[in-house]
Design a protein around this motif. Structure first.
Motif, PDB file in Angstrom:
ATOM      1  N   ALA A  58      68.360   8.172  29.004  1.00 45.58           N
ATOM      2  CA  ALA A  58      68.459   7.355  27.786  1.00 45.58           C
ATOM      3  C   ALA A  58      68.012   8.144  26.563  1.00 45.58           C
ATOM      4  N   GLU A  59      66.933   8.911  26.700  1.00 46.68           N
ATOM      5  CA  GLU A  59      66.475   9.712  25.557  1.00 46.68           C
ATOM      6  C   GLU A  59      67.484  10.791  25.201  1.00 46.68           C
ATOM      7  N   LEU A  60      68.023  11.479  26.197  1.00 46.43           N
ATOM      8  CA  LEU A  60      69.027  12.517  25.917  1.00 46.43           C
ATOM      9  C   LEU A  60      70.307  11.922  25.335  1.00 46.43           C
ATOM     10  N   LEU A  61      70.702  10.767  25.841  1.00 45.57           N
ATOM     11  CA  LEU A  61      71.883  10.088  25.315  1.00 45.57           C
ATOM     12  C   LEU A  61      71.670   9.675  23.860  1.00 45.57           C
ATOM     13  N   ALA A  62      70.488   9.156  23.559  1.00 46.62           N
ATOM     14  CA  ALA A  62      70.181   8.779  22.173  1.00 46.62           C
ATOM     15  C   ALA A  62      70.208   9.995  21.252  1.00 46.62           C
ATOM     16  N   VAL A  63      69.633  11.100  21.699  1.00 51.56           N
ATOM     17  CA  VAL A  63      69.629  12.331  20.898  1.00 51.56           C
ATOM     18  C   VAL A  63      71.064  12.811  20.662  1.00 51.56           C
ATOM     19  N   ALA A  64      71.857  12.837  21.722  1.00 50.14           N
ATOM     20  CA  ALA A  64      73.245  13.287  21.576  1.00 50.14           C
ATOM     21  C   ALA A  64      74.018  12.376  20.630  1.00 50.14           C
ATOM     22  N   GLY A  65      73.830  11.081  20.759  1.00 52.37           N
ATOM     23  CA  GLY A  65      74.514  10.134  19.873  1.00 52.37           C
ATOM     24  C   GLY A  65      74.072  10.273  18.429  1.00 52.37           C
ATOM     25  N   LEU A  66      72.762  10.391  18.219  1.00 50.94           N
ATOM     26  CA  LEU A  66      72.248  10.547  16.849  1.00 50.94           C
ATOM     27  C   LEU A  66      72.771  11.815  16.200  1.00 50.94           C
ATOM     28  N   ALA A  67      72.895  12.872  16.990  1.00 49.37           N
ATOM     29  CA  ALA A  67      73.330  14.153  16.428  1.00 49.37           C
ATOM     30  C   ALA A  67      74.833  14.218  16.196  1.00 49.37           C
ATOM     31  N   THR A  68      75.623  13.676  17.127  1.00 50.52           N
ATOM     32  CA  THR A  68      77.073  13.888  17.051  1.00 50.52           C
ATOM     33  C   THR A  68      77.857  12.728  16.455  1.00 50.52           C
ATOM     34  N   ILE A  69      77.287  11.525  16.515  1.00 56.72           N
ATOM     35  CA  ILE A  69      77.956  10.351  15.932  1.00 56.72           C
ATOM     36  C   ILE A  69      76.936   9.678  15.002  1.00 56.72           C
ATOM     37  N   PRO A  70      76.604  10.319  13.893  1.00 59.00           N
ATOM     38  CA  PRO A  70      75.471   9.871  13.080  1.00 59.00           C
ATOM     39  C   PRO A  70      75.597   8.465  12.499  1.00 59.00           C
ATOM     40  N   SER A  71      76.810   7.977  12.328  1.00 56.44           N
ATOM     41  CA  SER A  71      76.945   6.647  11.728  1.00 56.44           C
ATOM     42  C   SER A  71      77.013   5.528  12.759  1.00 56.44           C
ATOM     43  N   ALA A  72      77.064   5.869  14.048  1.00 62.69           N
ATOM     44  CA  ALA A  72      77.127   4.849  15.098  1.00 62.69           C
ATOM     45  C   ALA A  72      75.784   4.129  15.218  1.00 62.69           C
ATOM     46  N   THR A  73      75.847   2.843  15.475  1.00 68.33           N
ATOM     47  CA  THR A  73      74.636   2.032  15.580  1.00 68.33           C
ATOM     48  C   THR A  73      73.974   2.168  16.941  1.00 68.33           C
ATOM     49  N   TRP A  74      74.746   2.356  18.008  1.00 67.42           N
ATOM     50  CA  TRP A  74      74.182   2.311  19.348  1.00 67.42           C
ATOM     51  C   TRP A  74      73.067   3.320  19.608  1.00 67.42           C
ATOM     52  N   PRO A  75      73.084   4.562  19.056  1.00 63.37           N
ATOM     53  CA  PRO A  75      71.956   5.464  19.347  1.00 63.37           C
ATOM     54  C   PRO A  75      70.635   4.952  18.754  1.00 63.37           C
ATOM     55  N   ARG A  76      70.700   4.375  17.561  1.00 64.27           N
ATOM     56  CA  ARG A  76      69.475   3.840  16.944  1.00 64.27           C
ATOM     57  C   ARG A  76      69.020   2.584  17.675  1.00 64.27           C
ATOM     58  N   ALA A  77      69.970   1.779  18.178  1.00 60.46           N
ATOM     59  CA  ALA A  77      69.609   0.614  18.994  1.00 60.46           C
ATOM     60  C   ALA A  77      68.952   1.071  20.294  1.00 60.46           C
ATOM     61  N   LEU A  78      69.443   2.151  20.874  1.00 61.28           N
ATOM     62  CA  LEU A  78      68.841   2.697  22.088  1.00 61.28           C
ATOM     63  C   LEU A  78      67.424   3.200  21.808  1.00 61.28           C
ATOM     64  N   ILE A  79      67.230   3.822  20.660  1.00 57.76           N
ATOM     65  CA  ILE A  79      65.883   4.259  20.257  1.00 57.76           C
ATOM     66  C   ILE A  79      64.966   3.045  20.147  1.00 57.76           C
ATOM     67  N   ALA A  80      65.456   1.975  19.541  1.00 61.02           N
ATOM     68  CA  ALA A  80      64.642   0.756  19.404  1.00 61.02           C
ATOM     69  C   ALA A  80      64.293   0.186  20.780  1.00 61.02           C
TER      70      ALA A  80
END
Length: 188
Positions: A58-80
């Protein structure tokens, strides 16, 4: 030059989340057994190994999402969600009265408790700030930034290892050489 402070703040918040969760995930990879032991003390021991793997993924997925799809909401929701889980682990440890080793950044001496609970608003605020004004870098730029972050972490880790190696080498050099040549052993 027109600089949008809100966009810069969102990008900075996202970059902080990327770095912190990248370091945390990589540290947990190295000490996944200890993380499993921590999870076993918090809940059902049968799910400890799967729980440790799930947290790391989950942490690696959140990092990858935050870095490569910066405007997507799901990585920040995963962080939350991760932040809520970590705060929940802190509350669980506090309520048990036991000192449960924290696996947040690998094998450190910290224990679960108030720190995880008090960090919850910080993680949520950073995720919210990045959500309100998400960064506008491209996926390629995000991957490049992630590569630079990984390189910086590797250099930082190697620097620490270099100091240890140097002190070990100096110890080896301090051993005096024998003054007499070793006796030759005749061939059989």
């Amino acid at each position: 030059m027109d600089v949008d402070v809100a966009v810069m703040a969102g990008a900075a918040a996202q970059a902080i989340l990327i770095m912190v969760f990248l370091v945390a995930a990589l540290s947990k990879i190295l000490t996944h057994r200890e993380l499993g032991q921590t999870i076993a003390r918090l809940g059902p021991a049968a799910l400890a190994r799967q729980g440790a793997i799930a947290v790391i993924v989950a942490e690696l997925l959140a990092v990858a999402g935050l870095a490569t799809i910066p405007s997507a909401t799901w990585p920040r929701a995963l962080i939350a969600l991760l932040a809520l889980a970590f705060a929940g682990a802190g509350i669980r440890a506090l309520s048990s009265g036991e000192k449960i080793k924290c696996g947040c950044f690998g094998s450190g001496g910290a224990v679960l408790g108030w720190r995880q609970v008090l960090y919850l608003p910080l993680w949520l605020a950073l995720a919210a700030l990045a959500e309100v004004r998400p960064p506008n870098w491209t996926g390629e730029e995000g991957l490049l930034g992630l590569a630079v972050a990984l390189l910086a972490l590797a250099v930082w880790k190697l620097r620490a290892e270099w100091r240890v190696w140097r002190s070990l080498r100096e110890d080896r050099l301090a051993i005096p050489e024998p003054t007499q040549p070793e006796a030759e052993v005749p061939a059989a």
